[in-house]
Design a protein around this motif. Structure first.
Motif, PDB file in Angstrom:
ATOM      1  N   LEU B  71      53.537  29.253  60.730  1.00  8.94           N
ATOM      2  CA  LEU B  71      53.312  29.552  59.324  1.00  8.94           C
ATOM      3  C   LEU B  71      52.011  30.356  59.233  1.00  8.94           C
ATOM      4  CD1 LEU B  71      54.232  26.879  56.851  1.00  8.94           C
ATOM      5  CD2 LEU B  71      52.234  28.197  56.338  1.00  8.94           C
ATOM      6  N   ILE B  72      52.100  31.539  58.694  1.00  7.78           N
ATOM      7  CA  ILE B  72      50.915  32.390  58.606  1.00  7.78           C
ATOM      8  C   ILE B  72      50.579  32.610  57.129  1.00  7.78           C
ATOM      9  CG2 ILE B  72      49.997  34.701  59.090  1.00  7.78           C
ATOM     10  CD1 ILE B  72      51.852  34.740  61.552  1.00  7.78           C
ATOM     11  N   THR B  73      49.385  32.241  56.759  1.00 11.17           N
ATOM     12  CA  THR B  73      48.978  32.380  55.362  1.00 11.17           C
ATOM     13  C   THR B  73      47.919  33.465  55.250  1.00 11.17           C
ATOM     14  OG1 THR B  73      49.337  30.014  55.126  1.00 11.17           O
ATOM     15  CG2 THR B  73      48.163  31.098  53.339  1.00 11.17           C
ATOM     16  N   MET B  79      53.974  33.752  55.500  1.00 17.95           N
ATOM     17  CA  MET B  79      55.131  34.069  56.338  1.00 17.95           C
ATOM     18  C   MET B  79      55.516  32.829  57.141  1.00 17.95           C
ATOM     19  SD  MET B  79      53.891  37.063  55.467  1.00 17.95           S
ATOM     20  CE  MET B  79      52.363  37.139  56.360  1.00 17.95           C
TER      21      MET B  79
END
Lengths: 340, 119
Positions: B71-73, B79
């Motif tokens: 999980l990319i914040t 994303m």
């Protein structure tokens, strides 16, 4: 300080267990208090000497010359190995435990203890009255191990309450006290007061045995910032399920860590590389400024948060509440942003 | 193989979803759908497959097992990438007002469908 006075009073009353608890309370607030550390050490030694087994060793045992000496002086790897060779697994295990209590991160000792327990389980014990260990008590990471120890401590304290006899310590009590006095400091008392528990003292990568102070690779960090950083990490590591948390530079050099301390350098290096490559990718894709990366694997999670020129790395088990973790991280990030 | 249909279904069920795609671990996009021109899944696939590989290596090295999700914040969007078998991953981008929890749930629901299509 009230705890210091109480500790001294309990020492005089020879209630070393309570004295230890009082001194540990002080050290939780001020880990660098040398005087209290000395007092704690004295209390632990006195508690240990009171608890020392009084029965003489059996005639056939080869270490008769040691029996009049204190346990501390006999606790050496060589003697433990001798015991192992002769099949006195319980005694060997006991010594390895004591040594591990002083140096919980010593992998060689863990390995030897593991072997001793395996042999005990396979071949049986010479001394059937001695307590037997489960292998996972020392092969698990310190935080898991600590949970086991704390569970046992709870059970034993319940038994003490039932029997009304709280004046005697078991060997396990002493080992717990020694462990708590060491690097993996977890205070049962604190757990009663609040749900978060400081699992361990902060460890400075550059000087593991020295008192925490800003390491050389963090020239930009002042002592005050460093202390605050430790506070934020301590608070964060109190969240159930966190194995370790550390702060590293963007270059992957760890600055300060909390929790299980093995492989910190490797972890920081690899994880910082992930963070940096993600940051570059996000930048190239024009998706804004990278804030957080969460890697969820089968057994655990790695969470990376950016602040200033540093990366906060959190390693958590797979049972952690991700929502709570993110909430705690938001709070930690706000504090860290203010700090830097 | 109706990958687009699964992606559309996923996207329509998630509030704030920007785009989604099924990507091979070699970075080649198998199928994609986007509600935002700035979300270029082809570029995302190439970039994020290498991130996934690094994460997989790190997880394995630290005894955490196989990587299941990343999980990319960022300050613009979040994303989510989830593994579909060993060789593919599905990605979903959600804006900051979007429902991240729903996004994860819908992706988890979509994975068996993708796996079924891919076998």
């Amino acid at each position: 300080m009230a705890h210091s006075l109480l500790g001294s009073i309990f020492m005089e009353k020879k209630d070393y267990q309570t004295a230890i608890e009082e001194f540990q309370k002080i050290l939780t607030l001020n880990p660098d208090d040398d005087e209290t550390q000395t007092h704690l050490k004295q209390a632990i030694e006195k508690a240990a000497s009171e608890q020392k087994p009084q029965k003489p060793l059996k005639k056939e045992e080869p270490v008769d010359e040691k029996k009049s000496k204190p346990r501390e002086s006999t606790a050496s790897i060589t003697i433990a190995e001798l015991y192992l060779k002769q099949g006195h697994f319980d005694k060997a295990i006991e010594i390895f435990q004591e040594l591990l209590a002083e140096d919980p991160q010593n992998l060689m000792l863990r390995q030897k203890l593991s072997e001793a327990v395996e042999r005990q389980q396979k071949e049986g014990s010479v001394d059937p009255s001695a307590h037997k260990l489960k292998k996972n008590q020392f092969t698990q990471p310190p935080d898991v191990k600590e949970d086991i120890i704390q569970d046992e401590a709870k059970q034993e304290s319940k038994q003490k309450v039932k029997s009304g006899d709280d004046s005697k310590f078991t060997n396990e009590d002493i080992l717990q006290v020694m462990r708590r006095g060491g690097k993996d400091d977890a205070m049962l008392e604190e757990k009663k007061i609040k749900p978060v528990v400081v699992k361990s003292e902060p460890v400075v990568e550059a000087k593991k045995s020295a008192p925490p102070e800003p390491p050389q690779n963090s020239n930009k960090i002042s002592s005050e910032q460093f202390d605050n950083l430790k506070g934020v990490l301590a608070e964060l590591s109190g969240l159930s399920g966190i194995i370790k948390c550390l702060v590293s530079g963007r270059d992957g050099i760890p600055i300060v860590s909390m929790g299980e301390t093995s492989n910190n350098a490797d972890l920081a290096k690899q994880v910082s590389a992930i963070f940096e490559s993600t940051r570059r990718s996000v930048s190239q894709l024009n998706q804004g400024k990278l804030q957080q990366v969460l890697v969820t694997a089968e057994i655990g999670n790695i969470l990376l948060v950016s602040f200033s020129d540093y990366v906060l790395i959190v390693l958590a088990n797979n049972k952690i509440n991700l929502g709570l973790l993110r909430l705690a991280l938001d709070s930690a990030t706000k504090k860290l942003d203010k700090l830097f | 193989m109706d990958f687009k249909k699964i992606l559309e279904e996923t996207l329509s069920n998630v509030e704030g979803a920007i785009g989604a795609g099924l990507v091979g671990m070699d970075g080649i996009v198998i199928d994609q759908i986007s509600h935002n021109a700035s979300f270029d899944i082809n570029a995302v696939g190439a970039e994020y497959s290498s991130i996934l590989k690094n994460a997989m290596r790190a997880s394995s090295n630290f005894g955490l097992g196989n990587t299941a999700e990343i999980l990319i914040t960022t300050d613009k969007a979040t994303m989510i990438m989830m593994m579909v078998g060993q060789n593919y991953f599905v990605t979903l981008a959600i804006n900051l007002e979007g429902n991240l929890g729903r996004g994860r749930l819908e992706l988890k629901k979509a994975i068996p469908k993708f796996e079924k299509e891919l076998t």
